[in-house]
Each structure stands twice: as C-alpha cells, then as structure tokens.
Design an enzyme around this catalytic site. Sequence first.
Site, PDB file in Angstrom:
ATOM      1  N   LYS A  45      -2.708  28.228   0.485  1.00 46.15           N
ATOM      2  CA  LYS A  45      -2.200  26.930   0.082  1.00 46.15           C
ATOM      3  C   LYS A  45      -1.355  26.412   1.240  1.00 46.15           C
ATOM      4  O   LYS A  45      -0.711  27.211   1.934  1.00 46.15           O
ATOM      5  CB  LYS A  45      -1.283  27.192  -1.118  1.00 46.15           C
ATOM      6  CG  LYS A  45      -1.250  26.146  -2.140  1.00 46.15           C
ATOM      7  CD  LYS A  45      -0.583  26.741  -3.383  1.00 46.15           C
ATOM      8  CE  LYS A  45      -0.351  25.693  -4.455  1.00 46.15           C
ATOM      9  NZ  LYS A  45      -0.918  24.384  -4.272  1.00 46.15           N
ATOM     10  N   ASN A  69      -7.600  14.992  -6.317  1.00 47.19           N
ATOM     11  CA  ASN A  69      -6.344  15.707  -6.500  1.00 47.19           C
ATOM     12  C   ASN A  69      -5.228  15.008  -5.752  1.00 47.19           C
ATOM     13  O   ASN A  69      -5.425  14.469  -4.666  1.00 47.19           O
ATOM     14  CB  ASN A  69      -6.470  17.177  -6.078  1.00 47.19           C
ATOM     15  CG  ASN A  69      -6.098  17.413  -4.631  1.00 47.19           C
ATOM     16  OD1 ASN A  69      -4.906  17.506  -4.303  1.00 47.19           O
ATOM     17  ND2 ASN A  69      -7.090  17.476  -3.759  1.00 47.19           N
ATOM     18  N   ILE A  71      -1.982  16.732  -5.643  1.00 48.63           N
ATOM     19  CA  ILE A  71      -1.037  17.823  -5.912  1.00 48.63           C
ATOM     20  C   ILE A  71       0.282  17.549  -5.189  1.00 48.63           C
ATOM     21  O   ILE A  71       1.356  17.934  -5.663  1.00 48.63           O
ATOM     22  CB  ILE A  71      -1.640  19.190  -5.444  1.00 48.63           C
ATOM     23  CG1 ILE A  71      -2.986  19.467  -6.113  1.00 48.63           C
ATOM     24  CG2 ILE A  71      -0.653  20.331  -5.668  1.00 48.63           C
ATOM     25  CD1 ILE A  71      -2.957  19.680  -7.611  1.00 48.63           C
ATOM     26  N   CYS A 130      -0.965  14.540   7.508  1.00 52.00           N
ATOM     27  CA  CYS A 130       0.361  14.256   6.955  1.00 52.00           C
ATOM     28  C   CYS A 130       1.029  13.208   7.817  1.00 52.00           C
ATOM     29  O   CYS A 130       0.867  13.214   9.039  1.00 52.00           O
ATOM     30  CB  CYS A 130       1.245  15.493   6.992  1.00 52.00           C
ATOM     31  SG  CYS A 130       0.515  16.897   6.205  1.00 52.00           S
ATOM     32  N   THR A 193      -9.997  16.177   2.453  1.00 54.27           N
ATOM     33  CA  THR A 193     -10.486  15.244   1.424  1.00 54.27           C
ATOM     34  C   THR A 193     -10.431  13.783   1.915  1.00 54.27           C
ATOM     35  O   THR A 193      -9.775  13.474   2.912  1.00 54.27           O
ATOM     36  CB  THR A 193      -9.618  15.362   0.164  1.00 54.27           C
ATOM     37  OG1 THR A 193      -8.251  15.194   0.545  1.00 54.27           O
ATOM     38  CG2 THR A 193      -9.780  16.717  -0.497  1.00 54.27           C
ATOM     39  N   THR A 266     -13.424  23.414  -3.826  1.00 51.30           N
ATOM     40  CA  THR A 266     -13.491  23.002  -5.234  1.00 51.30           C
ATOM     41  C   THR A 266     -14.375  23.936  -6.072  1.00 51.30           C
ATOM     42  O   THR A 266     -14.120  24.130  -7.266  1.00 51.30           O
ATOM     43  CB  THR A 266     -13.987  21.541  -5.299  1.00 51.30           C
ATOM     44  OG1 THR A 266     -13.057  20.742  -4.559  1.00 51.30           O
ATOM     45  CG2 THR A 266     -14.079  21.013  -6.713  1.00 51.30           C
TER      46      THR A 266
END
Length: 305
Positions: A45, A69, A71, A130, A193, A266
């Site tokens: 992760k 997602n 998250i 990011c 993604t 996934t």
Amino acid sequence: MSDQRIQIGGLTLQNPVLTASGTFGYGLEYDDFYDVATLGGICTKGLSREPRYGNPPERICETPAGMLNAIGLANVGVEFFCKEKLPVLRERGVTVVANIFASSVEDFVAITERLESETGVAAIELNVSCPNVSKGGIEFGRDPKLAAQVTAACKAATKLPLWVKMSPEAGDIVGVAKACEDAGADAVTAINTIRGMSIDTSTGRVRLANRTGGLSGPALRPIALRIVWDLVGALKIPVIGIGGVFTTEDAVEFMLAGASAVQVGTANFSDPLAANKIRLGIAEYCAARGLTASQLIGRGRPEGA
Ligand SMILES: Cc1cc2nc3c(=O)[nH]c(=O)nc-3n(C[C@H](O)[C@H](O)[C@H](O)COP(=O)(O)O)c2cc1C
C-alpha cells in the site's frame, strides 16, 4: 517447469507476477489464501512519511468493467511499516516492493532514506501521481521535469532499485518516462488509475464522497497495454505492466507487448487467489510452448519495434 525468473535491472524476480499497490494491503492480509512468498513480489500500500486516514466514505464503487476508488492514500506510515510489517514479511521471505508517495521532494527523500536503512526491501516504487505542494499542486507525474527531479533525489538517497509509476493522465507519458530514465530510474511501472466519477440516479447524488475516484480494472486494460507498448519502444529500462490484469491471458498480453513483469490489482478484490492463479497460468503457458518467462517479453512486437 520452465524457468520463470525475470530480470528488472539488477533485481531478479522468481517469476513475473506481482501484486499492485493499494490492492493487496501490506502483503500478509492474503496469506490465509496462499503463500504470498511464491509471487514475484508484492507492492505495498502506498507509504507516506506520516500515517494517513484517507478520505471519508463512500470510498469505492463498482462501475462497468471496473471500479472507482478514492481511498485517499490511507496508510500506516513508513515508520510503523518498518517496525511492524516489514519484519514479518522479511521472515516469511516475501519479495517486497515499497510503494511510496509524498507531496514534496523532501518527503519523498525522507521515506526513501528510512526504507534504505532496513533490510528486506527489494525495490522502491515511486507513486508520482501526487500534487507537489511547493509547485502549486501540479502532480509530479504530469511534468517531466518534476518527475525527473523526484527520481534523481530519491536515487541519490538509496542503493535500492527505483521504479517510477506512470500516471496515464500525463499529457506526454513517454516524455515523463524518458525523463525518469535519464534521472536514474531502474524501471517504470504503468499504469496508475484514471480519474472518473459516477452518479446514483435514484438519489441524484455522486457516489464517492470525494466526487471523483481512480478507475481501475478491465476497463483500463487496452489503455494500459497501449501505453506499455509505447514505453517499451521508447525506453531502455524495463517496463512493468499494470491495468486490468485478471487472467493469465491478460498478463501474457502485457508480456508479449514487452512488459518484463505484470502487477495484479483490482482482480485481488474479486478473487483473492487471482495473482497466484496467474503465476501458475504463465508457467503453464510457457511450458506448453517451450519458452522461459523472459522469452515471452516483447515476443508480440515486430522485429525492432
Ligand atoms: C483501492 C485501490 C487503491 C490503490 N492505491 C494505490 C496506492 O496507494 N499507490 C499506487 O501507486 N497505486 C494505487 N492504486 C493503483 C493500482 O496499484 C493500479 O495501478 C491500478 O488499480 C490499475 O491496476 P488494476 O486495474 O489491476 O487495479 C490503487 C488502486 C486501487 C483499486
């Protein structure tokens, strides 16, 4: 059984199947299902300098041929990972790729240095999707200069192999990847993604609290395959394919396009055994054709492409 080892720069993996970051916890969550040390590796992760709770719910929703997602990169933080998770993974013989993210070059380097001080990390994967806070929130992975800057800074901070994960939302992915290669990346992984959204027509509300989320799953696969093909044609360093790998055939498709390995994401949610089945499936596919796994790499490309 045919030789399934593959080479990613200086790193030898026992087979070409890894699990994708954010879809396999810290690795051992799946250990009740099969021995995860048999995989080529697991990508953790995403780890940040400090722990993060992530976004409020709803954080995931199903879409045709995939899921969204948001998250929000919830994770235990690099310190907790090194103290509590890594020792168990190390003891179990799991090949660990630490996926990391940050919103400043300084934080990327601090996380890299922390991981460098441990044994049991096989490689570091930079998630550059990011926003860079000091550069007005532009994502590192959208800009060749920013992506190269973070790659070079992390490379200088570690002897571990450094993989950089490509964002499909970069306008010029090949340009970003080449800049990372020039800055010292040992491999690129593709793809992360693509942002999407979904509205529940019965309530009239958007399904994700964050409004948008990252689309993953089979819907992504043809896009990922095209990007992997382009990157393999343009780079000297290995490319690792990710995006909607659900079956052996999907994984083989990426390797024929030139991917040196694949990551399964996934698919782990719909079948916890998926990555292991794909590992065994590739070995069978190779054995039936008298090929080693490394001979599959790029076999679908015309000479010189
Ligand atoms: C729930 C979820 C969480 C994810 N978290 C991360 C992450 O922390 N870091 C990262 O680099 N990619 C993350 N990803 C992206 C995946 O690693 C992968 O690149 C993407 O899902 C495409 O592969 P797939 O279609 O096989 O899932 C996440 C994906 C999902 C579905």
